[in-house]
Write a protein that holds these residues in place. Sequence first.
Motif, mmCIF file in Angstrom:
data_model
loop_
_atom_site.group_PDB
_atom_site.id
_atom_site.type_symbol
_atom_site.label_atom_id
_atom_site.label_comp_id
_atom_site.label_asym_id
_atom_site.label_seq_id
_atom_site.Cartn_x
_atom_site.Cartn_y
_atom_site.Cartn_z
ATOM 1 N N ARG A 101 6.989 -39.935 -40.573
ATOM 2 C CA ARG A 101 5.707 -40.118 -39.717
ATOM 3 C C ARG A 101 5.531 -41.838 -39.461
ATOM 4 O O ARG A 101 4.960 -42.328 -39.134
ATOM 5 C CB ARG A 101 3.878 -40.720 -40.946
ATOM 6 N N LYS A 103 9.822 -40.944 -35.728
ATOM 7 C CA LYS A 103 8.332 -40.082 -35.174
ATOM 8 C C LYS A 103 8.640 -39.959 -33.783
ATOM 9 O O LYS A 103 8.614 -39.263 -33.113
ATOM 10 C CB LYS A 103 6.888 -40.514 -35.122
ATOM 11 N N ALA A 113 -0.372 -34.186 -35.578
ATOM 12 C CA ALA A 113 0.768 -34.407 -34.267
ATOM 13 C C ALA A 113 0.980 -32.758 -33.864
ATOM 14 O O ALA A 113 0.636 -32.632 -32.789
ATOM 15 C CB ALA A 113 1.573 -35.369 -34.407
ATOM 16 N N GLU A 169 -4.004 -39.430 -35.074
ATOM 17 C CA GLU A 169 -2.499 -38.330 -34.941
ATOM 18 C C GLU A 169 -3.253 -37.412 -33.517
ATOM 19 O O GLU A 169 -2.160 -37.159 -32.594
ATOM 20 C CB GLU A 169 -2.330 -37.908 -36.003
#
Length: 947
Positions: A212, A217, A230, A458
């Motif tokens: 994260r 990411k 996500a 997200e």
Amino acid sequence: MTDYTSLIEEEYGEKKKPFYANIFETILDVIPSATKTAAEEVYDLSEYIPTSVKQGSKVVGSGVMDVINVVDKLRGTAAGVWDVAGQYGPRIERDERTGEYSADSLFSDWTAYKGSVTDEKDFIDRALEGAMEGAANPSTKSFWDEFGSLIPEGAKEYAPGGVPVGASGEFVGDVAANIAGDPLTYTPAAVVSVPFKIISGAAKKIGAPIGRMGPVKSVLEALNIYTGDAAIAKKLVNDIRLEHQGVRTMGDREGEVLNAQLAEIAKQAGVSVPELKSAIVEGIESGTIPNLGMYSQDVINFAEGEVDFYKKLLAREKAGGVPTEDIAARAGELGIVKEGYMPHVPGEEFFGKTLTQKMVNLLSPKVPSSQKRALEGTIKDINEKMGRSFFLDDPVTLHRLRKIWSDQALASNRLLSKAADEFGMVAKKDKDGVYRAKDGSRVPDDWEILKGVAYPSEIHRVLSRADKILSSPQEVHKLFKAFDATQNWWKKYALALRPAWHTRNAFGNFWNAYLIGGLTNPLRYGQAAAIQKAMHIGKGGSLQRKLDLISGKKPTTGVNPKLEVPGTGMTREEIFNEAVKRGVYESGLYAQDIGGSALRQSKIPGATEWVGVNKAFEAGKMVENNARLALFIDGIAKGIRKAGGKGPIDATKILDESAINVRKSLFDYSDLSTAEKDYMKRAMPFYTWTRKNIPAQLRAIAEHPDRANKLNILIAGLQRDTKTIDSNDVDQWVKDQFPIFLNAKDSEDTHTFITAMSYLPTAELERIFTSPERMGHLFGQMGTPLLKVPAEIWKNYSVFKEKPIDVLEYKSEGKFGEGTFKSVPGLTGSDDFLGLKVTPKQKHLLQSLVLLGEIDRLNPFGVFGTEEKKSWAGATRHGRDILESSRWIRALTGARLYTREKGKAEMREDLELRSDVEWLRRNIKYAARINEDLMEHLQRQLDEITQ
């Protein structure tokens, strides 16, 4: 024998290490052995194993086999005990003199066996020793040895007509015996994969917070790897993408049927198909459909069907919020009847000789079908005014394009609608400016709004990006377009017309379907072929049968699509439709990575959309789709068996999981991130395969060591009794290609081997199980030839062969090289290619056109010259060709036996020693950091060495 001259030539371009570097390397090699403890010496069982069998399943220079061999230790342990039991336990024996078999030892008290008065080991001691030896070096133990001892030597060497029947049978027996004796063969997958699940679970917990982090990411998502919320949103985006892909596939099939229908109508009416198609388009746009009765009532029916198609399509788009007002509002003022809408699409002459699949691949609702028109008149009127085919006048092509574009335009709506149902909540601002849900509850502060719906941050991030891509196309730079077009042309001709490539690709599909997908039932491939045949709508079938397929009726001829596939509870047609819908069908290398056939194909050989190369790709797609369908069928059947007796069967879940297994095993070539498409695929033409394959192989070995161990057994069977190999006898390019050495009993002076890199997908792990330097080199070999070949010619260095292209230019520092453009190929040059005289650099350039290189290596019937005669163009053939039959086998299958001279390593070491000594002799007096006394000492040492 190889002489020093050839060795020196091979060394050109390689940086020589000074002699003292070898001294340090020797010290580093000696330290570990000097510090080995007594306990380690006792348990180093490999010292007691004959060197003749040490090679085993270890591939020279292969880090992959070092890793995979670990999973063979359980089989090696069992085989070690079996070996002891075969030697000292109950067994059947064969008398070599009489050929008779005896089973006396079966009834003896073998558990009390003592070797001799001086050998106090009993059977249990020997069994433990054998188990330890097998665990230490699994490849030295085989379950076949005891069975093989019962077979007469004459049978083993039986080779009628030179075909090694006996040796082949022994290999099959070896592999079968070891698979049968491998405990992993009978161990439930759930048990075998426990270590992986524990490690994987721990890694997820540890890696989740790291994933994260912003920089991490970003890197992961650039590689199309999403985590947390996500990943959930990304799955939904993928589902929509696969749905659209299915629409494209079905649109192509529908187009085939419509073309066949119009061809039959034109034949009965006595007119050409282009004339009939143009008349239909004009009749629809001008509102004169009744006039088409001059051809037949079938033509009127066809045109009315198209009008109805466009009406429904426009109504669906209007309901979905797609702007279509301009289409209806401006129809009259542009001279088109309100009901006569058809898209105006630039024709072939606008785009070039062919209208390619690029038109179909546009992913945006802002396509020609919804753009404001500026030209008055129908397509026929405009084309006549322009004096050429300015707009397409093919109703079938327009139908296909419009249907696909409509689905693209509605894709964003489907995405957000599904997302709202699954993850979001409809939200509105209250008078205080606070977003609240329908029930009045406050939307969490960390949620974000997209088109009136609130989502976790997200999920919102991934959805908003996907929505932007779907609704806002980005214009690719013209330079990139030209680059992509050129590279796509190179890829198509590098693959499509080479039978060996198709063979290798098919073998790779079979292996991945087994290792990753778990497909072990060969009947599934036949069932998949039946589905393909039943649903085929191309050439070779009657018009009625094609129409039956679209209408869903039982076909009047051919394979019945309504027949149920055993074990699935579904018909062939149902399985096919689900495969298309879920991205199983037409998602492979041929269909997605390189592109499908063009809407209009060229008859000019060498063109990107030449009909010949496209037909070759269609054949490749057929084989590829067969493997994908077979694995899909297998997954459905296994899912049903697994769910049997446990309540109602969740069909959707089974179909989804089966499709995921196919995409995981045989890959979805369209599933790449934007960064991967924009940069990695351009830099490395076959990036998609490597990007998908390497992680899949690693995961498969960890999750299914029982399957991975079959590779150990296969290679061990091929390399059984191979003598220990000095890896320095083997060229580096050979090591990079995952060589498998064979026991060639007919030669004591050479190593015989095959290379598995192009055949065996698992072998590609060699790209990562190696040194960073070699890894970089291997990825450099994957670079696009559009950039790599010019750089290689400029630097006079072949990345693959790792040596200069033109040796004379290297030796003379560029003064006496033959050059690339100093002469025309065929006139001068010290080398040859396709029977022409060429310079080394010209040959290197021409070989980058892979198909030409394949033809040159084939040298059919010696047309490019042999050792005895010159070529058709009078050039001398340099190098020695393998046998004609072997050349054809290589061209068709890619298979070839290689040989390399034994003892070459000693000669190379001698050469390097001489070179290092001479280097140090010349330079030692200039070494300012070495004092005079030490310099004299080293000089005396050098003199003694060289005396």
